[in-house]
Write an enzyme that holds these catalytic residues in place. Sequence first.
Site, PDB file in Angstrom:
ATOM      1  N   ASP A 111      52.048  45.370  37.898  1.00 51.15           N
ATOM      2  CA  ASP A 111      51.188  44.706  38.879  1.00 51.15           C
ATOM      3  C   ASP A 111      51.960  44.519  40.188  1.00 51.15           C
ATOM      4  O   ASP A 111      52.765  45.382  40.557  1.00 51.15           O
ATOM      5  CB  ASP A 111      50.705  43.370  38.296  1.00 51.15           C
ATOM      6  CG  ASP A 111      49.319  43.002  38.785  1.00 51.15           C
ATOM      7  OD1 ASP A 111      49.210  42.560  39.941  1.00 51.15           O
ATOM      8  OD2 ASP A 111      48.358  43.153  38.029  1.00 51.15           O
ATOM      9  N   SER A 149      40.581  42.313  36.449  1.00 53.53           N
ATOM     10  CA  SER A 149      42.035  42.054  36.412  1.00 53.53           C
ATOM     11  C   SER A 149      42.376  40.847  35.554  1.00 53.53           C
ATOM     12  O   SER A 149      43.430  40.813  34.921  1.00 53.53           O
ATOM     13  CB  SER A 149      42.557  41.773  37.829  1.00 53.53           C
ATOM     14  OG  SER A 149      42.887  42.946  38.494  1.00 53.53           O
ATOM     15  N   HIS A 181      48.831  38.230  42.624  1.00 51.56           N
ATOM     16  CA  HIS A 181      48.033  38.820  41.545  1.00 51.56           C
ATOM     17  C   HIS A 181      48.864  39.049  40.275  1.00 51.56           C
ATOM     18  O   HIS A 181      48.420  38.761  39.155  1.00 51.56           O
ATOM     19  CB  HIS A 181      47.444  40.135  42.061  1.00 51.56           C
ATOM     20  CG  HIS A 181      46.437  40.779  41.175  1.00 51.56           C
ATOM     21  ND1 HIS A 181      46.784  41.674  40.187  1.00 51.56           N
ATOM     22  CD2 HIS A 181      45.078  40.688  41.150  1.00 51.56           C
ATOM     23  CE1 HIS A 181      45.680  42.110  39.585  1.00 51.56           C
ATOM     24  NE2 HIS A 181      44.626  41.525  40.147  1.00 51.56           N
ATOM     25  N   ASN A 207      35.890  46.662  39.300  1.00 53.57           N
ATOM     26  CA  ASN A 207      35.068  45.598  39.901  1.00 53.57           C
ATOM     27  C   ASN A 207      34.011  46.177  40.833  1.00 53.57           C
ATOM     28  O   ASN A 207      33.558  45.491  41.753  1.00 53.57           O
ATOM     29  CB  ASN A 207      35.952  44.650  40.728  1.00 53.57           C
ATOM     30  CG  ASN A 207      36.991  43.947  39.902  1.00 53.57           C
ATOM     31  OD1 ASN A 207      36.882  43.872  38.685  1.00 53.57           O
ATOM     32  ND2 ASN A 207      38.010  43.423  40.566  1.00 53.57           N
TER      33      ASN A 207
END
Lengths: 393, 76
Positions: free
Chosen positions: A137, A338, A169, A264
């Site tokens: 990530d 996520s 994130h 998404n």
Amino acid sequence: MFSTHAPRTAATEVPDRFVLIFDAPDASTPGIAAAAREEEVPRLLGEQGYSISEYFPTLGIAVVTSKADQLEDFQARCAGHRLPPAVVPELIYRILPESTAPKDSYADTAQFTWGLQAVGADVSTLTGKGINVAVLDTGFDAAHPDFAGRTVTTKSFIQGEDASDGHGHGTHCIGTSCGPRTPKTGPGYGVASEANIFAGKVLGADGSGSDSTILAGINWALENKCEIISMSLGADVKTVHPPYVTAGRRSLELGSLIIAAAGNNAQRSAGNPGFVGAPANSPYIMAVAALDSQLAVADFSAQALGTEGGEVDIAGPGVNIYSSWPEAKGYNTISGTSMATPHVAGVAALLAQSSGLRAQELWDRLVADARDVSLPAKDAGAGLTQAPSTPES
Amino acid sequence: MSSSDRQIYVITLADRVHPESIIGQLQSCGLEVKELLAALGQIIGQGSEQAAAQVRALDAVISVDAQRTYRALGDQ
């Protein structure tokens, strides 16, 4: 002789109380005659000093208060009359507790996030201890106080950036997959709270990365024998990207399961169901959809493509998820596939610890154990991921 | 050839082909080898489309794919 060791049940035995059954010893033998049930049995009971107020002649059953040695003597006398009774302890029965049917609505509490409750991590005795979980990530705030004392390995694959998290994130995803269940402040938010953390920085501080950084991160995770590789990243492309077909397959061959966010790109409220993007659309990478706290599919959560590998495989909590965040802010609540992905990765770590399963077998078990939440498979795959509650024997 | 013509490629090798064993062939095709991913059996390289086409023709190579970009999938 008789035994007071009744079969294991939820009922408890009453001291010195026994049920005597005057009947044929097995189904192939005729039952005792009505005359014997109605006359001879109560006479024998009375002669032994037992009350006949709890004798039921139609059934041929008596309930008596007796010491064990007295009962043995009675059994011997009855046997002499060809009326040997079966003897079992009297049991106390209770109203069965209300069914513990799973909830269909969750909320954050002082103890646990709604996501941990929904996947059952709040009641699991498993912690992912001994399992290596790679989260590829935006990096990790390894100095976050909630991770003090944890085994953390970090590496940056982004040129010019160290492994710290300049975005947030990555720290959030690591918090969900591997964070604490009992932090000093706030609710528990981590599924696999004792897993070994491998934080691979494959996305820069701007939140983006490329094949070269992501594949290098997967390669690093494999070299470090990570059983689980969690990737909360993607590109909105329908075509399968060949490098991830090979990467997913070879990871499984080497004992690692890659779990990736489905995407998404949906806006379901506007009639757009979206599609599973890359790399989650690789046939060998598990694609994760997002559910909200009412267990409805999230508005943004991508739908299956209808091609091999383009399926949604499983779902996790992905709306308004509280977890760790870098530096002064400490915590943040955000949404996305996520956020669903590290819930599944954490559950996978618990299951790997509990069962010893790896790779494809771990995938199969995750899917088999998922909870049916009455959503179409194209939206939620097998359903909501579920943590094992206790170790398998 | 300008640098803008040179792309990053992911070269995926056939099973049991070790990346180090093919470096010379890739370079002969005009591809600059950037990174070897031994566990995955892949190589990150940079070169022109013409070089990539030559690499695709090698027996030990399964696929040559131009690099894509990805992004973090929160917050919605």
